[in-house]
Design an enzyme around this catalytic site. Structure first.
Site, PDB file in Angstrom:
ATOM      1  N   HIS A  54      17.120  11.973 -44.302  1.00  0.00           N
ATOM      2  CA  HIS A  54      15.693  12.224 -43.546  1.00  0.00           C
ATOM      3  C   HIS A  54      15.260  13.741 -43.731  1.00  0.00           C
ATOM      4  O   HIS A  54      16.228  14.552 -44.279  1.00  0.00           O
ATOM      5  CB  HIS A  54      15.711  12.239 -42.081  1.00  0.00           C
ATOM      6  CG  HIS A  54      15.247  10.702 -41.875  1.00  0.00           C
ATOM      7  ND1 HIS A  54      15.180  10.134 -40.595  1.00  0.00           N
ATOM      8  CD2 HIS A  54      15.486   9.675 -42.563  1.00  0.00           C
ATOM      9  CE1 HIS A  54      14.961   9.192 -40.615  1.00  0.00           C
ATOM     10  NE2 HIS A  54      14.956   8.596 -41.722  1.00  0.00           N
ATOM     11  N   GLU A  56      14.503  16.442 -42.303  1.00  0.00           N
ATOM     12  CA  GLU A  56      15.223  17.478 -41.354  1.00  0.00           C
ATOM     13  C   GLU A  56      16.679  17.153 -41.466  1.00  0.00           C
ATOM     14  O   GLU A  56      17.300  18.592 -41.527  1.00  0.00           O
ATOM     15  CB  GLU A  56      14.796  16.981 -39.712  1.00  0.00           C
ATOM     16  CG  GLU A  56      13.572  16.615 -39.293  1.00  0.00           C
ATOM     17  CD  GLU A  56      13.041  15.359 -39.547  1.00  0.00           C
ATOM     18  OE1 GLU A  56      13.086  14.812 -40.413  1.00  0.00           O
ATOM     19  OE2 GLU A  56      12.368  14.743 -38.816  1.00  0.00           O
ATOM     20  N   CYS A  87      13.157  11.834 -35.920  1.00  0.00           N
ATOM     21  CA  CYS A  87      13.405  10.424 -35.297  1.00  0.00           C
ATOM     22  C   CYS A  87      14.526  10.501 -33.970  1.00  0.00           C
ATOM     23  O   CYS A  87      15.332  11.555 -34.069  1.00  0.00           O
ATOM     24  CB  CYS A  87      13.846   9.621 -36.431  1.00  0.00           C
ATOM     25  SG  CYS A  87      15.790  10.119 -37.194  1.00  0.00           S
ATOM     26  N   CYS A  97      17.604  12.326 -36.247  1.00  0.00           N
ATOM     27  CA  CYS A  97      17.640  13.886 -36.312  1.00  0.00           C
ATOM     28  C   CYS A  97      17.546  14.327 -35.075  1.00  0.00           C
ATOM     29  O   CYS A  97      17.753  15.724 -35.131  1.00  0.00           O
ATOM     30  CB  CYS A  97      16.209  14.048 -37.265  1.00  0.00           C
ATOM     31  SG  CYS A  97      16.603  13.336 -38.795  1.00  0.00           S
TER      32      CYS A  97
HETATM   33  N1  LIG Z   1      10.842  12.663 -39.065  1.00  0.00           N
HETATM   34  C1  LIG Z   1      11.363  11.623 -39.677  1.00  0.00           C
HETATM   35  N2  LIG Z   1      11.743  12.043 -41.272  1.00  0.00           N
HETATM   36  C2  LIG Z   1      11.975  11.403 -42.211  1.00  0.00           C
HETATM   37  O1  LIG Z   1      12.595  12.070 -43.555  1.00  0.00           O
HETATM   38  C3  LIG Z   1      11.942   9.891 -42.054  1.00  0.00           C
HETATM   39  N3  LIG Z   1      12.250   9.155 -43.065  1.00  0.00           N
HETATM   40  C4  LIG Z   1      11.680   9.321 -41.007  1.00  0.00           C
HETATM   41  N4  LIG Z   1      11.348   8.171 -40.651  1.00  0.00           N
HETATM   42  C5  LIG Z   1      11.526   7.407 -39.309  1.00  0.00           C
HETATM   43  C6  LIG Z   1      12.052   5.999 -39.190  1.00  0.00           C
HETATM   44  O2  LIG Z   1      12.084   5.653 -38.009  1.00  0.00           O
HETATM   45  C7  LIG Z   1      13.046   5.617 -40.236  1.00  0.00           C
HETATM   46  O3  LIG Z   1      12.861   5.928 -41.526  1.00  0.00           O
HETATM   47  C8  LIG Z   1      13.178   3.986 -39.971  1.00  0.00           C
HETATM   48  O4  LIG Z   1      13.571   3.757 -38.698  1.00  0.00           O
HETATM   49  C9  LIG Z   1      14.185   3.528 -41.093  1.00  0.00           C
HETATM   50  O5  LIG Z   1      15.621   4.080 -40.695  1.00  0.00           O
HETATM   51  P1  LIG Z   1      16.105   5.039 -42.079  1.00  0.00           P
HETATM   52  O6  LIG Z   1      15.066   6.022 -42.444  1.00  0.00           O
HETATM   53  O7  LIG Z   1      16.549   3.948 -43.069  1.00  0.00           O
HETATM   54  O8  LIG Z   1      17.126   5.643 -41.397  1.00  0.00           O
HETATM   55  N5  LIG Z   1      11.292  10.040 -39.905  1.00  0.00           N
HETATM   56 ZN   LIG Z   2      15.388  11.632 -38.749  1.00  0.00          ZN
END
Ligand SMILES: Nc1nc(=O)c(N)c(NC[C@H](O)[C@H](O)[C@H](O)COP(=O)(O)O)[nH]1
Ligand SMILES: [Zn+2]
Length: 158
Positions: A54, A56, A87, A97
């Site tokens: 992600h 963060e 998240c 995060c």
């Molecule tokens: N704040 C934030 N920064 C990120 O870089 C990102 N990709 C998400 N995304 C949140 C979303 O809830 C998750 O991407 C899904 O729940 C899938 O989980 P994964 O990413 O595969 O661990 N949220």
């Molecule tokens: Zn996250």
């Protein structure tokens, strides 16, 4: 000098645009800032580092390994800008995060461009967790439409 929150959020959005587009996550950008020195200490975007990472997570991981001052030590007021709120649960089961932010320590404020849409894991209740731990959660308004358009660029357009 007053801090230009919108300028920092716009910069984080420029990073989000670098993220590879996937239907299973959001494209997000994040920057770590020393608000007193008005200095960007680290940057990150979704999937920047290897693995299912992600924005963060990348931003903070890069801070740990760089020659930049220790997180939270040398910085006078450490804050994190992220285009989408951190998240609090991930469909992958990876560490959220909000936990990574709290583990890093020293981060006083999280500036957020948008709340997480309830697409993958229902309502994100991470705000309460951050605030209970003494981390301020501040919405920087003005870029919501653009942030969401970038965030969902990899999703099926209905
Ligand atoms: N704040 C934030 N920064 C990120 O870089 C990102 N990709 C998400 N995304 C949140 C979303 O809830 C998750 O991407 C899904 O729940 C899938 O989980 P994964 O990413 O595969 O661990 N949220
Ligand atoms: Zn996250």
């Amino acid at each position: 000098a007053p801090v230009d929150h919108l300028a920092y959020m716009r910069y984080a959005l420029s990073l989000a645009k670098k993220a590879p587009r996937k239907p299973t996550n959001f494209c997000v950008g994040a920057i770590l800032v020393d608000e007193v020195a008005n200095a960007i200490l680290s940057t990150g975007y979704t999937m920047e580092l290897p693995g299912n990472t992600h924005a963060e997570q990348c931003c903070l991981a890069k801070m740990e390994t760089s020659e930049l001052p220790e997180t939270g030590v040398a910085a006078q007021k450490l804050v994190l800008y992220t285009t989408m709120e951190p998240c609090n649960k991930r469909a992958s089961g990876n560490v959220p995060c909000t936990d990574t932010i709290l583990k890093t320590g020293g981060i006083k404020v999280v500036y957020v461009g948008v709340k997480e849409p309830e697409k993958f894991v229902g309502g994100n209740v991470g705000r309460a967790k951050l605030e209970e731990a003494g981390v301020e959660y501040v919405h920087v308004s003005g870029l919501e439409a653009e942030i969401l358009e970038v965030a969902t660029a990899g999703h099926e357009k209905r």
